[in-house]
Design an enzyme around this catalytic site. Structure first.
Site, short mmCIF file in Angstrom:
data_model
loop_
_atom_site.label_atom_id
_atom_site.label_comp_id
_atom_site.label_asym_id
_atom_site.label_seq_id
_atom_site.Cartn_x
_atom_site.Cartn_y
_atom_site.Cartn_z
CB CYS A 51 -56.34 -1.37 -88.83
SG CYS A 51 -56.04 -2.12 -90.52
N GLY A 52 -58.79 -0.26 -90.99
CA GLY A 52 -59.84 -0.85 -91.84
C GLY A 52 -59.55 -2.28 -92.47
CG HIS A 53 -56.16 -2.98 -95.01
ND1 HIS A 53 -56.68 -3.21 -96.12
CD2 HIS A 53 -55.51 -1.99 -95.07
CE1 HIS A 53 -56.39 -2.23 -96.92
NE2 HIS A 53 -55.76 -1.65 -96.23
CB CYS A 54 -57.56 -4.82 -88.45
SG CYS A 54 -55.81 -4.65 -88.73
#
Length: 457
Positions: A51-54
Site C-alpha cells: 500500500c502506497g499510503h502505508c
C-alpha cells in the site's frame, strides 16, 4: 520479595516476546492480547506491505513511536500486517489500508478508529484563521465539563462555546465552524475581516449608528436581541457612521451621516439587492418583523434615486436618474447609449471628455440619445451595475433589449457602434469585466476549536 522478583521477571520476558521495528510493536494474532496486557493503551496500524499510503505513513509513524517510547508514556504504537494476519483484520473490520485503531485500557472490544482524527486534521488544514487542538487529558475534560468524545468551538463572545452534534465529516465540521465562528453582531472595521462579505451567509443587515451617540448601547441591545432568531440566515453588522473610512459605505446605501442611525439589508448573491425597512425606529420588534418579511420574500427592493434635474436634457449628454430612466432608456422610438458611472472612478473621469464629444456629435440625431447616470446614488431594476464605467445600449423597439458595449473606449469606436445599431463592439448583456465596485469585508478570527478525544496524540 521473591514473588515480586518473579512477577517483574515474567513481565520483562512478556515484553521481550513482542518484537519491535523502529520502536513500533509488531503484532500478530499470537501476541495481540498479550500486548494489550503489557501496554494497555496502543495505537495499532493495520497495513498492507504494497500500500502506497502505508509506505508514506511508515517513517512518520516510526518517528512518533520513538518519541512516545522515549518519553515513557503509557501509549505505544504498533502495527499489524493485515495481509498476513487476516483473522485479526476481519475481527476488527479492516476494509482499507491503512486502518488505524486505538485500544484503550487493555480493552479489546470497540477500539476507536483514527478516521475521526484524520477528518479533524484535514478540516484544520482547510481553515487558516482558527487554531485547532486535540486533547485527551481527563483533567481538561473535567474542567470544561465534557462528558464524552466530541468537538467544541471555543470563542470569546456570545455563549462562549458551541458543541458539535452530528457525524464527523470535513463538510459538517466546516459548516459548523462557519455557522458559529462569528458573533451574533459584528462591527465592521478594516480589521474585522473578509468573512462578513466573503462568508457563507449572503444576507446582511446593517445598522449604521455613531458610537458616540448617547443611546448607542440601547440600539445595540435591541439589534442583538433581534439577531438571535436569525443565526445562520442573516448576518447582523453594525457600522460606526462617524468613522471617515465608512463614509463610502454610507454613500453606497444612499445614506448621509445625519440620517443615522439607520437600518439597511443587502443580499450578496449574483445580483446585489438592497432593502429598506418601512419603520425607521430601531427596536428588536421592528427589526425582527423586517427580517422575517425578508426571509419570507415579502419585501420589495429599495432602489435609490435622485430627483430629476430641471435641466436634465439641456446638454448633449442627457442626465438620467432612477426616476426618469425607464421613460428615456426604453423609449421605443430612440436608440439610447448610457454610461453608468461613479464620480470617484478614475476610469470614468478619463472617459468623461470623450463621452461629451460623443454627445455633441449625435445631438442633432433625433433617434439617438447619449446619456449618463451616477450609479452610486441611482439604481434601477432593469440594469444591475457591478463595475464602473458600465456602458449599455438600449436599441429602439418594444422588446426592451439591452446590449453591452465592450469595444474600444474611443470616439471612433463609440461612433461605429451607434451607427451600426449596436452591432460593432457590442456583446450580450452581462459580459462585464471592468474594475469591481463590490465592497470587500474582512476576516473576524477570535475563536478556536478543540477536539476532545480519549486518544492521546
Amino acid at each position: 520479595m521473591l514473588k515480586l522478583l518473579i512477577v517483574c521477571a515474567l513481565a520483562a520476558i512478556s515484553a521481550a516476546d513482542i518484537p519491535e521495528e523502529e520502536d513500533v510493536l509488531v503484532l500478530k494474532k499470537s501476541n495481540f492480547e498479550e500486548a494489550l496486557k503489557t501496554y494497555p493503551n496502543i495505537l495499532v496500524e493495520f497495513y498492507a506491505p504494497w500500500c502506497g499510503h502505508c509506505k508514506a505513513l511508515a517513517p512518520e509513524y516510526a518517528k512518533a513511536a520513538g518519541m512516545l517510547k522515549a518519553e515513557s508514556t503509557d501509549i505505544r504504537l504498533a502495527k499489524v500486517d493485515a495481509t498476513e494476519e487476516s483473522e485479526l483484520a476481519q475481527e476488527f473490520g479492516v476494509r482499507g489500508y491503512p486502518t488505524i485503531k486505538f485500544f484503550k485500557g487493555g480493552e479489546k472490544e470497540n477500539p476507536k478508529e483514527y478516521s475521526d482524527a484524520k477528518v479533524f486534521i484535514k478540516t484544520a488544514e482547510a481553515v487558516d484563521d482558527i487554531p485547532f487542538g486535540i486533547v485527551s487529558n481527563d483533567a481538561v475534560f473535567s474542567k470544561f465539563e465534557v462528558a464524552k468524545d466530541g468537538v467544541v468551538l471555543f470563542k470569546k463572545f456570545d455563549e462562549g462555546r458551541n458543541t458539535f452534534d452530528g457525524e464527523i465529516s470535513k463538510e459538517n465540521l466546516l459548516n459548523f465552524i462557519k455557522a458559529n465562528q462569528l458573533p451574533l453582531v459584528i462591527e465592521f472595521t478594516e480589521q474585522t475581516a473578509p468573512k462578513i462579505f466573503g462568508g457563507e451567509i449572503k444576507s446582511h443587515i446593517l445598522m449604521f449608528v455613531p458610537k458616540t451617540a448617547t443611546d448607542f448601547q440601547e440600539k445595540m441591545d435591541q439589534f442583538k436581541k433581534a439577531s438571535e432568531g436569525f443565526k445562520g440566515k442573516i448576518l447582523f453588522i453594525f457600522i460606526d457612521s462617524d468613522v471617515a473610512d465608512n463614509q463610502r459605505i454610507l454613500e453606497f446605501f444612499g445614506l448621509k451621516k445625519e440620517e443615522c442611525p439607520a437600518i439597511r439589508l443587502i443580499t450578496l448573491e449574483e445580483e446585489m439587492t438592497k432593502y429598506k425597512p418601512e419603520n425607521s425606529e430601531i427596536t428588536a420588534e421592528n427589526i425582527i418583523t423586517f427580517c422575517t418579511d425578508f426571509t419570507e420574500g415579502k419585501l420589495k427592493p429599495h432602489l435609490m434615486s435622485q430627483d430629476i434635474p430641471e435641466d436634465w436634457d439641456k446638454n448633449p449628454v442627457k442626465v438620467l436618474v432612477g426616476k426618469n430612466f425607464e421613460e428615456v432608456a426604453f423609449d421605443p422610438a430612440k436608440n439610447v447609449f448610457v454610461e453608468f458611472y461613479a464620480p470617484w472612478c478614475g476610469h470614468c473621469k478619463q472617459l468623461a471628455p470623450i463621452w461629451d464629444q460623443l454627445g455633441e456629435k449625435f445631438k442633432d440625431k433625433a433617434n439617438i440619445v447619449v446619456a449618463k447616470m451616477d450609479s452610486t446614488v441611482n439604481e434601477i431594476e432593469a440594469v444591475k451595475v457591478h463595475s464602473f464605467p458600465t456602458l449599455k445600449f438600449f436599441p429602439a423597439g418594444d422588446d426592451r433589449k439591452v446590449i453591452d458595449y465592450n469595444g474600444e473606449r474611443t470616439l471612433d469606436g463609440f461612433t461605429k457602434f451607434l451607427e451600426s445599431g449596436g452591432k460593432e463592439g457590442g456583446a450580450p448583456a452581462g459580459d462585464e469585466d471592468e474594475e469591481s465596485v463590490c465592497i470587500i469585508w474582512l476576516q473576524f478570527n477570535f475563536s478556536s476549536i478543540v477536539w476532545f478525544n480519549s486518544l492521546n496524540f
